[in-house]
Design a protein around this motif. Structure first.
Motif, PDB file in Angstrom:
ATOM      1  N   MET A   1       0.870  -1.266  -0.134  1.00  0.00           N
ATOM      2  CA  MET A   1      -0.049   0.015   0.030  1.00  0.00           C
ATOM      3  C   MET A   1       0.866   1.318  -0.055  1.00  0.00           C
ATOM      4  O   MET A   1       1.565   1.333   0.970  1.00  0.00           O
ATOM      5  N   PRO A   2       0.776   2.323  -0.947  1.00  0.00           N
ATOM      6  CA  PRO A   2       1.561   3.485  -0.896  1.00  0.00           C
ATOM      7  C   PRO A   2       1.163   4.186   0.217  1.00  0.00           C
ATOM      8  O   PRO A   2       0.198   4.301   0.519  1.00  0.00           O
ATOM      9  N   PHE A   3       2.185   4.753   0.593  1.00  0.00           N
ATOM     10  CA  PHE A   3       2.154   6.110   1.794  1.00  0.00           C
ATOM     11  C   PHE A   3       3.082   7.160   1.540  1.00  0.00           C
ATOM     12  O   PHE A   3       4.171   6.677   0.746  1.00  0.00           O
ATOM     13  N   ILE A   4       2.798   8.144   2.300  1.00  0.00           N
ATOM     14  CA  ILE A   4       3.659   9.294   2.184  1.00  0.00           C
ATOM     15  C   ILE A   4       3.989   9.805   3.446  1.00  0.00           C
ATOM     16  O   ILE A   4       3.047   9.864   4.353  1.00  0.00           O
ATOM     17  N   VAL A   5       5.227  10.278   3.866  1.00  0.00           N
ATOM     18  CA  VAL A   5       5.600  10.959   4.751  1.00  0.00           C
ATOM     19  C   VAL A   5       5.928  12.157   4.803  1.00  0.00           C
ATOM     20  O   VAL A   5       6.695  12.705   3.782  1.00  0.00           O
ATOM     21  N   LEU A   6       5.468  13.163   5.550  1.00  0.00           N
ATOM     22  CA  LEU A   6       5.563  14.774   5.224  1.00  0.00           C
ATOM     23  C   LEU A   6       6.362  15.412   6.547  1.00  0.00           C
ATOM     24  O   LEU A   6       6.313  15.027   7.627  1.00  0.00           O
ATOM     25  N   GLY A   7       7.129  16.531   6.262  1.00  0.00           N
ATOM     26  CA  GLY A   7       7.618  17.076   7.390  1.00  0.00           C
ATOM     27  C   GLY A   7       7.529  18.617   7.014  1.00  0.00           C
ATOM     28  O   GLY A   7       7.729  19.006   5.907  1.00  0.00           O
ATOM     29  N   TYR A   8       7.445  19.444   7.851  1.00  0.00           N
ATOM     30  CA  TYR A   8       7.200  20.974   7.832  1.00  0.00           C
ATOM     31  C   TYR A   8       7.915  21.738   8.816  1.00  0.00           C
ATOM     32  O   TYR A   8       8.043  21.157   9.855  1.00  0.00           O
ATOM     33  N   GLY A   9       8.565  22.486   8.669  1.00  0.00           N
ATOM     34  CA  GLY A   9       9.438  23.551   9.692  1.00  0.00           C
ATOM     35  C   GLY A   9       9.349  25.027   9.242  1.00  0.00           C
ATOM     36  O   GLY A   9       9.116  25.455   8.157  1.00  0.00           O
ATOM     37  N   LEU A  10       9.760  25.569  10.217  1.00  0.00           N
ATOM     38  CA  LEU A  10       9.863  27.131  10.070  1.00  0.00           C
ATOM     39  C   LEU A  10      11.171  27.576  10.571  1.00  0.00           C
ATOM     40  O   LEU A  10      11.518  27.080  11.577  1.00  0.00           O
ATOM     41  N   LEU A  11      11.853  28.403   9.884  1.00  0.00           N
ATOM     42  CA  LEU A  11      13.217  29.009  10.072  1.00  0.00           C
ATOM     43  C   LEU A  11      13.011  30.541  10.691  1.00  0.00           C
ATOM     44  O   LEU A  11      12.179  31.122  10.616  1.00  0.00           O
ATOM     45  N   ASP A  12      13.707  30.549  11.970  1.00  0.00           N
ATOM     46  CA  ASP A  12      13.661  31.846  12.522  1.00  0.00           C
ATOM     47  C   ASP A  12      15.178  32.578  12.373  1.00  0.00           C
ATOM     48  O   ASP A  12      16.141  31.703  11.879  1.00  0.00           O
ATOM     49  N   ASP A  13      15.386  33.350  12.912  1.00  0.00           N
ATOM     50  CA  ASP A  13      17.023  34.156  12.774  1.00  0.00           C
ATOM     51  C   ASP A  13      17.923  33.303  13.526  1.00  0.00           C
ATOM     52  O   ASP A  13      19.004  33.352  13.076  1.00  0.00           O
ATOM     53  N   LEU A  14      17.363  32.851  14.620  1.00  0.00           N
ATOM     54  CA  LEU A  14      18.449  31.936  15.566  1.00  0.00           C
ATOM     55  C   LEU A  14      18.769  30.995  14.750  1.00  0.00           C
ATOM     56  O   LEU A  14      20.081  30.506  14.469  1.00  0.00           O
ATOM     57  N   LEU A  15      18.004  30.010  14.163  1.00  0.00           N
ATOM     58  CA  LEU A  15      18.422  28.591  13.242  1.00  0.00           C
ATOM     59  C   LEU A  15      19.052  28.954  11.957  1.00  0.00           C
ATOM     60  O   LEU A  15      20.007  28.382  11.572  1.00  0.00           O
ATOM     61  N   ILE A  16      18.831  30.292  11.277  1.00  0.00           N
ATOM     62  CA  ILE A  16      19.793  30.704  10.294  1.00  0.00           C
ATOM     63  C   ILE A  16      21.154  31.029  10.812  1.00  0.00           C
ATOM     64  O   ILE A  16      21.973  30.628  10.057  1.00  0.00           O
ATOM     65  N   LEU A  17      20.949  31.907  11.916  1.00  0.00           N
ATOM     66  CA  LEU A  17      22.355  31.880  12.477  1.00  0.00           C
ATOM     67  C   LEU A  17      23.169  30.653  12.842  1.00  0.00           C
ATOM     68  O   LEU A  17      24.517  30.454  12.532  1.00  0.00           O
ATOM     69  N   GLN A  18      22.478  29.572  13.146  1.00  0.00           N
ATOM     70  CA  GLN A  18      23.270  28.427  13.748  1.00  0.00           C
ATOM     71  C   GLN A  18      23.190  27.564  12.555  1.00  0.00           C
ATOM     72  O   GLN A  18      23.847  26.448  12.830  1.00  0.00           O
ATOM     73  N   SER A  19      22.950  27.691  11.243  1.00  0.00           N
ATOM     74  CA  SER A  19      22.995  26.752  10.124  1.00  0.00           C
ATOM     75  C   SER A  19      24.492  26.435  10.062  1.00  0.00           C
ATOM     76  O   SER A  19      24.626  25.265   9.802  1.00  0.00           O
ATOM     77  N   THR A  51      16.413  21.349   5.500  1.00  0.00           N
ATOM     78  CA  THR A  51      15.429  20.401   4.628  1.00  0.00           C
ATOM     79  C   THR A  51      16.075  19.233   4.590  1.00  0.00           C
ATOM     80  O   THR A  51      15.263  18.005   4.902  1.00  0.00           O
ATOM     81  N   ARG A  52      17.621  19.129   4.655  1.00  0.00           N
ATOM     82  CA  ARG A  52      18.163  17.623   4.565  1.00  0.00           C
ATOM     83  C   ARG A  52      17.632  17.004   6.055  1.00  0.00           C
ATOM     84  O   ARG A  52      17.442  16.140   6.214  1.00  0.00           O
ATOM     85  N   LEU A  53      17.883  17.864   7.186  1.00  0.00           N
ATOM     86  CA  LEU A  53      17.925  17.314   8.448  1.00  0.00           C
ATOM     87  C   LEU A  53      16.478  16.846   8.748  1.00  0.00           C
ATOM     88  O   LEU A  53      16.212  15.915   9.492  1.00  0.00           O
ATOM     89  N   LEU A  54      15.347  17.731   8.265  1.00  0.00           N
ATOM     90  CA  LEU A  54      14.132  17.320   8.589  1.00  0.00           C
ATOM     91  C   LEU A  54      13.772  16.115   7.752  1.00  0.00           C
ATOM     92  O   LEU A  54      12.816  15.268   8.287  1.00  0.00           O
ATOM     93  N   LEU A  55      14.174  15.981   6.371  1.00  0.00           N
ATOM     94  CA  LEU A  55      13.733  14.739   5.797  1.00  0.00           C
ATOM     95  C   LEU A  55      14.348  13.643   6.349  1.00  0.00           C
ATOM     96  O   LEU A  55      13.690  12.533   6.511  1.00  0.00           O
TER      97      LEU A  55
END
Length: 234
Positions: A1-19, A51-55
């Motif tokens: 049976m086909p199925f799909i896994v989804l992931g959603y995230g939001l970046l803030d200034d701190l996450l961008i700085l820590q990337s 996106t890589r880490l979330l996936l």
């Protein structure tokens, strides 16, 4: 049976700085690709990293394997591919999307997938629809839908974003192998009205002459964005 896994995230200034620190969580091949891409804008750099880490986090939970065994690498076409212990896994279809601080990822099992996340603001949607040749049809669909259903937040900007996100998801589903003029839909229907929090869900039916017309495209309208998921059985 086909199925799909989804992931959603939001970046803030701190996450961008820590990337630049969090990029160390990527494997050697992912870091090498990141270096080759040579991102000059901090947000674009962060989009790639997270996106890589979330996936990989989503895949790890779904497949019950270690995150360290997973690697997301780009094919020559740019499409993300899954490697497990350095071996390509063609059985899982991957798709990533980002728009400013929004991240959306998907993995399809026994099906191909394509996703898109699109902000409603900051786009001249009337001009975009006119260039794509969709303006008149979108306006007609909007009038009919408003007349038959009360959908909170549905206006020209939202309906245009629905069509555009569906197109982007379809393009990724088909690995960008078709010209934009080949994309054509038969209808967009309200599949589920939803609550104010989650938003209404629409379904787009592709026209018979559209490539991969058996694909299912679902569209979630939220207050500031549209999320699109396109799937087709492998």
């Amino acid at each position: 049976m086909p199925f799909i896994v989804l992931g959603y995230g939001l970046l803030d200034d701190l996450l961008i700085l820590q990337s630049h620190h969090h990029c160390q969580l990527l494997d050697a091949e992912e870091q090498l690709e990141l270096k080759r891409r040579c991102f000059r804008v901090a947000c674009r750099y962060a989009q790639y990293v997270y996106t890589r880490l979330l996936l990989k986090s989503s895949l790890s939970q779904a497949m019950r394997v270690s995150v360290r065994s997973l690697s997301i690498r780009s094919a020559s076409s740019g499409q993300p591919q899954l490697y497990m212990s350095n071996i390509l896994n063609d059985d899982v279809s991957l798709s990533v999307s980002h728009d400013r601080n929004r991240l959306f990822v998907a993995a399809g099992f026994r099906c191909r997938c394509g996703v898109d996340v699109q902000s409603l603001q900051g786009v001249d949607w009337r001009s975009v629809m006119r260039v794509m040749g969709w303006l008149e049809r979108i306006e007609q669909w909007l009038d009919i839908t408003i007349a038959n259903h009360f959908v909170l937040g549905l206006n020209l900007e939202a309906s245009s974003a629905l069509a555009w996100a569906a197109y982007e998801a379809w393009m990724k589903l088909t690995s960008c192998t078709h010209a934009s003029r080949e994309f054509a839909w038969q209808q967009i229907t309200l599949a589920e009205k939803g609550s104010v929090t989650h938003g209404p869900i629409f379904e787009m039916t592709l026209a018979k002459h559209c490539p991969s017309n058996q694909a299912r495209i679902l569209l979630l309208l939220r207050p500031h964005e549209v999320i699109a998921v396109a799937t087709i059985e492998s």
